[in-house]
Motif scaffolding. Structure first.
Motif, PDB file in Angstrom:
ATOM      1  N   HIS A 109       0.830  -1.201   0.000  1.00 58.71           N
ATOM      2  CA  HIS A 109       0.000   0.000   0.000  1.00 58.71           C
ATOM      3  C   HIS A 109       0.866   1.253   0.000  1.00 58.71           C
ATOM      4  O   HIS A 109       2.058   1.195   0.328  1.00 58.71           O
ATOM      5  CB  HIS A 109      -0.941   0.018   1.221  1.00 58.71           C
ATOM      6  CG  HIS A 109      -0.234   0.199   2.522  1.00 58.71           C
ATOM      7  ND1 HIS A 109       0.229  -0.865   3.258  1.00 58.71           N
ATOM      8  CD2 HIS A 109       0.113   1.305   3.212  1.00 58.71           C
ATOM      9  CE1 HIS A 109       0.817  -0.419   4.351  1.00 58.71           C
ATOM     10  NE2 HIS A 109       0.765   0.901   4.352  1.00 58.71           N
ATOM     11  N   ARG A 131      -2.310  -2.731  -3.679  1.00 56.59           N
ATOM     12  CA  ARG A 131      -2.163  -3.660  -4.802  1.00 56.59           C
ATOM     13  C   ARG A 131      -1.569  -4.961  -4.313  1.00 56.59           C
ATOM     14  O   ARG A 131      -0.945  -5.033  -3.262  1.00 56.59           O
ATOM     15  CB  ARG A 131      -1.328  -3.052  -5.919  1.00 56.59           C
ATOM     16  CG  ARG A 131       0.140  -3.074  -5.720  1.00 56.59           C
ATOM     17  CD  ARG A 131       0.984  -2.553  -6.889  1.00 56.59           C
ATOM     18  NE  ARG A 131       0.394  -2.707  -8.180  1.00 56.59           N
ATOM     19  CZ  ARG A 131       0.586  -1.874  -9.216  1.00 56.59           C
ATOM     20  NH1 ARG A 131       1.404  -0.835  -9.095  1.00 56.59           N
ATOM     21  NH2 ARG A 131       0.014  -2.077 -10.360  1.00 56.59           N
ATOM     22  N   ASP A 132      -1.796  -5.984  -5.140  1.00 54.17           N
ATOM     23  CA  ASP A 132      -1.140  -7.264  -4.899  1.00 54.17           C
ATOM     24  C   ASP A 132      -0.257  -7.551  -6.102  1.00 54.17           C
ATOM     25  O   ASP A 132      -0.013  -6.667  -6.925  1.00 54.17           O
ATOM     26  CB  ASP A 132      -2.163  -8.375  -4.605  1.00 54.17           C
ATOM     27  CG  ASP A 132      -3.107  -8.658  -5.762  1.00 54.17           C
ATOM     28  OD1 ASP A 132      -2.847  -8.234  -6.914  1.00 54.17           O
ATOM     29  OD2 ASP A 132      -4.141  -9.309  -5.518  1.00 54.17           O
ATOM     30  N   GLY A 142      -2.460  -6.837  -9.475  1.00 55.92           N
ATOM     31  CA  GLY A 142      -2.842  -5.481  -9.844  1.00 55.92           C
ATOM     32  C   GLY A 142      -3.429  -4.701  -8.682  1.00 55.92           C
ATOM     33  O   GLY A 142      -3.403  -5.142  -7.528  1.00 55.92           O
ATOM     34  N   LEU A 143      -3.973  -3.553  -9.019  1.00 58.75           N
ATOM     35  CA  LEU A 143      -4.564  -2.646  -8.043  1.00 58.75           C
ATOM     36  C   LEU A 143      -5.831  -3.275  -7.469  1.00 58.75           C
ATOM     37  O   LEU A 143      -6.727  -3.682  -8.206  1.00 58.75           O
ATOM     38  CB  LEU A 143      -4.895  -1.321  -8.738  1.00 58.75           C
ATOM     39  CG  LEU A 143      -5.239  -0.115  -7.894  1.00 58.75           C
ATOM     40  CD1 LEU A 143      -4.069   0.294  -7.007  1.00 58.75           C
ATOM     41  CD2 LEU A 143      -5.637   1.052  -8.796  1.00 58.75           C
ATOM     42  N   THR A 144      -5.899  -3.381  -6.156  1.00 61.69           N
ATOM     43  CA  THR A 144      -7.059  -3.992  -5.501  1.00 61.69           C
ATOM     44  C   THR A 144      -7.982  -2.946  -4.890  1.00 61.69           C
ATOM     45  O   THR A 144      -9.184  -3.164  -4.782  1.00 61.69           O
ATOM     46  CB  THR A 144      -6.628  -4.975  -4.397  1.00 61.69           C
ATOM     47  OG1 THR A 144      -5.887  -4.272  -3.399  1.00 61.69           O
ATOM     48  CG2 THR A 144      -5.799  -6.113  -4.970  1.00 61.69           C
ATOM     49  N   PHE A 199       4.025   1.636  -6.799  1.00 59.37           N
ATOM     50  CA  PHE A 199       2.844   2.334  -7.317  1.00 59.37           C
ATOM     51  C   PHE A 199       3.194   3.439  -8.305  1.00 59.37           C
ATOM     52  O   PHE A 199       2.386   4.337  -8.538  1.00 59.37           O
ATOM     53  CB  PHE A 199       2.041   2.917  -6.145  1.00 59.37           C
ATOM     54  CG  PHE A 199       1.418   1.861  -5.285  1.00 59.37           C
ATOM     55  CD1 PHE A 199       0.141   1.405  -5.536  1.00 59.37           C
ATOM     56  CD2 PHE A 199       2.125   1.309  -4.234  1.00 59.37           C
ATOM     57  CE1 PHE A 199      -0.434   0.420  -4.752  1.00 59.37           C
ATOM     58  CE2 PHE A 199       1.563   0.318  -3.436  1.00 59.37           C
ATOM     59  CZ  PHE A 199       0.278  -0.126  -3.702  1.00 59.37           C
ATOM     60  N   LEU A 214      -5.796  -4.388 -12.833  1.00 59.58           N
ATOM     61  CA  LEU A 214      -6.711  -4.367 -11.697  1.00 59.58           C
ATOM     62  C   LEU A 214      -6.912  -5.773 -11.163  1.00 59.58           C
ATOM     63  O   LEU A 214      -6.873  -6.749 -11.922  1.00 59.58           O
ATOM     64  CB  LEU A 214      -8.070  -3.784 -12.114  1.00 59.58           C
ATOM     65  CG  LEU A 214      -8.057  -2.368 -12.686  1.00 59.58           C
ATOM     66  CD1 LEU A 214      -9.465  -1.950 -13.089  1.00 59.58           C
ATOM     67  CD2 LEU A 214      -7.451  -1.383 -11.706  1.00 59.58           C
ATOM     68  N   HIS A 215      -7.151  -5.865  -9.864  1.00 58.82           N
ATOM     69  CA  HIS A 215      -7.423  -7.150  -9.241  1.00 58.82           C
ATOM     70  C   HIS A 215      -8.429  -6.957  -8.102  1.00 58.82           C
ATOM     71  O   HIS A 215      -8.148  -7.282  -6.944  1.00 58.82           O
ATOM     72  CB  HIS A 215      -6.127  -7.798  -8.754  1.00 58.82           C
ATOM     73  CG  HIS A 215      -6.282  -9.247  -8.429  1.00 58.82           C
ATOM     74  ND1 HIS A 215      -5.617  -9.849  -7.389  1.00 58.82           N
ATOM     75  CD2 HIS A 215      -7.035 -10.222  -8.992  1.00 58.82           C
ATOM     76  CE1 HIS A 215      -5.957 -11.126  -7.340  1.00 58.82           C
ATOM     77  NE2 HIS A 215      -6.811 -11.374  -8.296  1.00 58.82           N
ATOM     78  N   VAL A 247     -12.130   0.361  -6.437  1.00 52.18           N
ATOM     79  CA  VAL A 247     -11.071   1.054  -7.167  1.00 52.18           C
ATOM     80  C   VAL A 247     -11.636   2.365  -7.727  1.00 52.18           C
ATOM     81  O   VAL A 247     -11.777   2.532  -8.944  1.00 52.18           O
ATOM     82  CB  VAL A 247     -10.472   0.168  -8.286  1.00 52.18           C
ATOM     83  CG1 VAL A 247      -9.203   0.800  -8.843  1.00 52.18           C
ATOM     84  CG2 VAL A 247     -10.158  -1.233  -7.775  1.00 52.18           C
TER      85      VAL A 247
END
Length: 167
Positions: A7, A21-22, A25-27, A51, A73-74, A124
């Protein structure tokens, strides 16, 4: 499979955003205000360097140089939520849709309330533009980041698109 969470805080005209994110992608991308205070998930690690892509694309968006995001994205959600979130991404920059219009666009014309719930669960924000959904009468309905942020985002996009907005 478990993905490690990272983060960071990203400065924006709306205040500091919390990005998570993991490895995929961005969570999450949370505004500083709204219904629930946003804190970094337990077990996540502060990692500003992870990031750069998010920071760059948000800076371009806020500068009026970017109208669409190209970030992995995730976000976790149901199949229906993902259908709604995909429809949100398809709303052109500077335009809005009502919940009913969005429900019709995804092939579920009677599901405007369900669309509203899915819209409200979008983790998101800004990147998946849930702020572009308004009431059928054109009113600014609820927004997880707070109505002042929604108003600001809509006015920013309308100004950058050369459109006029009462937002």
């Amino acid at each position: 499979m478990t993905h490690s969470l990272r983060h960071t805080s990203i400065a924006s005209p709306l205040g500091d955003l919390l990005a998570v994110r993991d490895d995929v992608g961005l969570t999450h991308l949370y505004l500083p205000s709204g219904r629930h205070p946003r804190v970094a998930p337990a077990g996540s690690v502060a990692d500003a360097g992870a990031f750069d892509d998010v920071r760059d694309q948000l800076a371009q968006y806020f500068a009026g140089e970017r109208t669409e995001f190209d970030l992995p994205l995730h976000a976790t959600g149901t199949r229906f939520q993902h259908t709604v979130w995909d429809a949100l991404v398809a709303i052109p920059h500077g335009e809005t849709r009502s919940y009913g219009q969005l429900a019709a666009e995804i092939g579920s014309p009677g599901a405007s309330r369900a669309v509203g719930l899915a819209n409200g669960q979008n983790p998101v924000s800004i990147v998946v533009p849930c702020h572009r959904v308004i009431g059928a009468n054109g009113s600014l309905t609820g927004y997880g980041g707070g109505l002042p942020a929604k108003k600001w985002l809509l006015a920013h996009e309308a100004q950058r698109s050369g459109l006029f907005a009462d937002a």
